[in-house]
Motif scaffolding. Sequence first.
Motif, PDB file in Angstrom:
ATOM      1  N   ARG A 214      16.664  43.680 -34.986  1.00 38.38           N
ATOM      2  CA  ARG A 214      17.363  42.577 -34.451  1.00 38.38           C
ATOM      3  C   ARG A 214      17.265  41.220 -35.086  1.00 38.38           C
ATOM      4  N   ASP A 215      16.070  40.678 -35.387  1.00 40.93           N
ATOM      5  CA  ASP A 215      16.017  39.317 -36.127  1.00 40.93           C
ATOM      6  C   ASP A 215      16.346  39.469 -37.463  1.00 40.93           C
TER       7      ASP A 215
ATOM      8  N   HIS B  37       5.149  34.696 -33.643  1.00 40.96           N
ATOM      9  CA  HIS B  37       6.498  35.213 -34.193  1.00 40.96           C
ATOM     10  C   HIS B  37       6.823  34.192 -35.414  1.00 40.96           C
TER      11      HIS B  37
ATOM     12  N   HIS C  11       8.299  32.912 -38.861  1.00 44.57           N
ATOM     13  CA  HIS C  11       9.327  33.083 -40.205  1.00 44.57           C
ATOM     14  C   HIS C  11       8.446  32.661 -41.294  1.00 44.57           C
TER      15      HIS C  11
ATOM     16  N   ASN D  89      11.511  36.844 -41.080  1.00 42.62           N
ATOM     17  CA  ASN D  89      10.346  36.998 -40.500  1.00 42.62           C
ATOM     18  C   ASN D  89       9.110  37.261 -41.500  1.00 42.62           C
TER      19      ASN D  89
HETATM   20 MG    MG Z   1      13.029  34.510 -35.120  1.00 44.15          MG
END
Ligand code: MG
Length: 307
Positions: free
Chosen positions: A19-20, A211, A213, A253
Amino acid sequence: MSIQPHLPKQVKIVEVGPRDGLQNEKETISAAIKTELVDRLTQAGFANIEAASFVSPKWVPQMATSTEVMAAIARRPGTIYSALTPNMQGFEAALAAKADEVVIFGSASEAFSQKNINCSIAESIARFEGVAKAAKDNGLRLRGSISCAFGCPYQGEVPLDAVADVVGRMRDLGCDEIDIADTIGVATPRKTQAVMARAIEAFHVDGLSGHFHDTYGQALANIYASLELGIAIYHSSVSGLGGCPYAKGATGNVATEDVLYMMNGLGIATGIDLDLVVDAGQFISQQLGRKGSSRAGNALAAKRAAA
Ligand code: MG
Ligand code: HMG
């Protein structure tokens, strides 16, 4: 005597690459490739994979195949397959696609909220109420994600109180898990601990996730800093894929292979087979036609090639 008695003994790694990681890719990636990626990650042993995003295809065209992907993946019992759901339209699609967990995503920064989901923070919370109730009524897990908790590409500094406030609102909506996201990768370890400490006060440590990045190369250090506070859920992206379409300059990420390499070295259990993740990283990098950005992934692949 252990030299790190305070670190969690095991962590949950949520793989967000499908997804990301992929949402920001310009070239359309077929549902078949996305499905194979998710299946490879399933085989590697992840307990939670973010596999889909039911958002407007005009805003994020790459995620338009989410229904197809969710129908085609080979699910492993016990693995949670999550999907982003910004509103009821997204929720209905996620429910039909048999997502195990839906993710409402807001922001600690007003400016980013407007850019990303086209409404204010307060409006987003009101919009999430229906999604949260529907998730509970249908027995789905509910996760809340808070962007720009460490800084915003549009407004710069984000006050700690703003993060704590949104954590409290997500808690009150009934979230099982809340993600504290460094959308643009600007955090450093002490800053990370300051933000996480406020989030822990507002929720509970077992339900919080980091989360990060990796834009400024700080993500592993920030994960370690979060481990020191007892946080035991981390998001990562195979091969370091990704970026956010509404955060200019944001890169992927933190790479899953790098996180696993660090956890293995620290003796922290993940239940995930690093070799199979390296394979999955090689697979998606070949499909995208470029070298992956995981340092550990590339090193392990090179070592294999030399053997
Ligand atoms: Mg993100
Ligand atoms: P809007 O334009 O304000 O919404 O978008 P609307 O309700 O006025 O709807 C406009 C159109 O979108 C309509 O279509 C709707 O049907 C359609 P039209 O009549 O014009 O043909 N629509 C939808 N279509 C499919 N699925 C839906 C949906 N909702 C409306 N669920 C909206 C509001 C939130 C939908 C829009 O802004 C949007 O989709 N934004 C996407 C944002 C996004 O996906 N960002 C990336 C993910 S978040 C992220 O990466 C951060 C994270 O990783 C943490 C971090 O790192 O910070 C999680």
